[in-house]
Design an enzyme around this catalytic site. Structure first.
Site, PDB file in Angstrom:
ATOM      1  N   LYS A  11       0.823  -1.174   0.055  1.00  0.00           N
ATOM      2  CA  LYS A  11      -0.014   0.173  -0.258  1.00  0.00           C
ATOM      3  C   LYS A  11       0.940   1.266   0.025  1.00  0.00           C
ATOM      4  O   LYS A  11       0.344   2.215  -0.374  1.00  0.00           O
ATOM      5  CB  LYS A  11      -0.938   0.076   1.176  1.00  0.00           C
ATOM      6  CG  LYS A  11      -2.137  -1.150   0.987  1.00  0.00           C
ATOM      7  CD  LYS A  11      -3.127  -0.748   2.014  1.00  0.00           C
ATOM      8  CE  LYS A  11      -4.331  -1.667   1.931  1.00  0.00           C
ATOM      9  NZ  LYS A  11      -3.977  -3.165   2.414  1.00  0.00           N
ATOM     10  N   SER A  31      15.013  -1.386  -5.379  1.00  0.00           N
ATOM     11  CA  SER A  31      14.110  -0.180  -5.196  1.00  0.00           C
ATOM     12  C   SER A  31      13.957   0.492  -4.106  1.00  0.00           C
ATOM     13  O   SER A  31      13.824   1.651  -4.149  1.00  0.00           O
ATOM     14  CB  SER A  31      12.662  -0.958  -5.714  1.00  0.00           C
ATOM     15  OG  SER A  31      13.001  -1.473  -7.129  1.00  0.00           O
TER      16      SER A  31
END
Ligand code: PNS
Length: 164
Positions: free
Chosen positions: A42, A129
């Site tokens: 999320k 990332s």
């Protein structure tokens, strides 16, 4: 045999490490479907549609690479795409435990699928990332970690987030 491989991940954002794996798997398999997982985190920096768009631009040079997204179980998606192989990149031993568990679990769920793990190129072995986002958050240089258009999008996003 014309094998389709699925390379799944979050790609938030795509890095040179991901592109290395995509390029090398595109030489091994007839078709590589890079699949952005939806609804995994999320707290992602980029919405899935933006990650798909970035990946589309970055992989245009490889004719047998397709970008898609999926929801739900990876093995169900791979079956739908008639894939035989799941591709994952391994940077270091620390990745291994998680990848090992995932590969075995996917094998249990779909015995006809095999996971192929590619060692990320040495020069990319420290890129993730999360590290890209962390460095960018504090204004550091990420030029060696991601293509310039990803770098610009990351900084743009962070500027927008700070303004909110
Ligand atoms: O880039 P990531 O975040 O390491 O990718 C992880 C991903 C998306 C490949 C993994 O979480 C996944 O396959 N999620 C889909 C749901 C699923 O199938 N889970 C069971 C895996 S054993």
């Amino acid at each position: 045999m014309r094998i389709t491989a699925v390379y799944p991940g979050s790609f938030d954002p795509p890095t040179y490490g991901h592109l290395d794996i995509i390029e090398r798997s595109s030489r091994m398999f007839a078709r590589v479907v890079v699949a952005v997982a939806l609804n995994i985190r999320k707290d992602a920096l980029f919405p899935p549609a933006e990650r798909v768009r970035m990946l589309e631009r970055l992989t245009r040079r490889w004719g047998n690479v397709e970008i898609d997204s999926f929801r739900g179980l990876l093995v169900d998606y791979a079956r739908k795409r008639e894939a035989r192989v799941l591709v994952r990149g391994l940077r270091a031993i620390s990745d291994f435990e998680y990848e090992f568990q995932m590969a075995h679990m996917n094998k249990k769920l779909a015995p006809e699928l095999d996971t192929v793990m590619l060692m990320t190129g040495e020069q990319h072995s420290y890129i993730s990332s999360n590290i890209v986002k962390e460095i960018a958050r504090f204004g550091g240089r990420i030029d060696d970690l991601v293509p310039s258009e990803v770098r610009d999008s990351v900084f743009q996003k962070m500027k927008g987030a700070r303004r909110k």
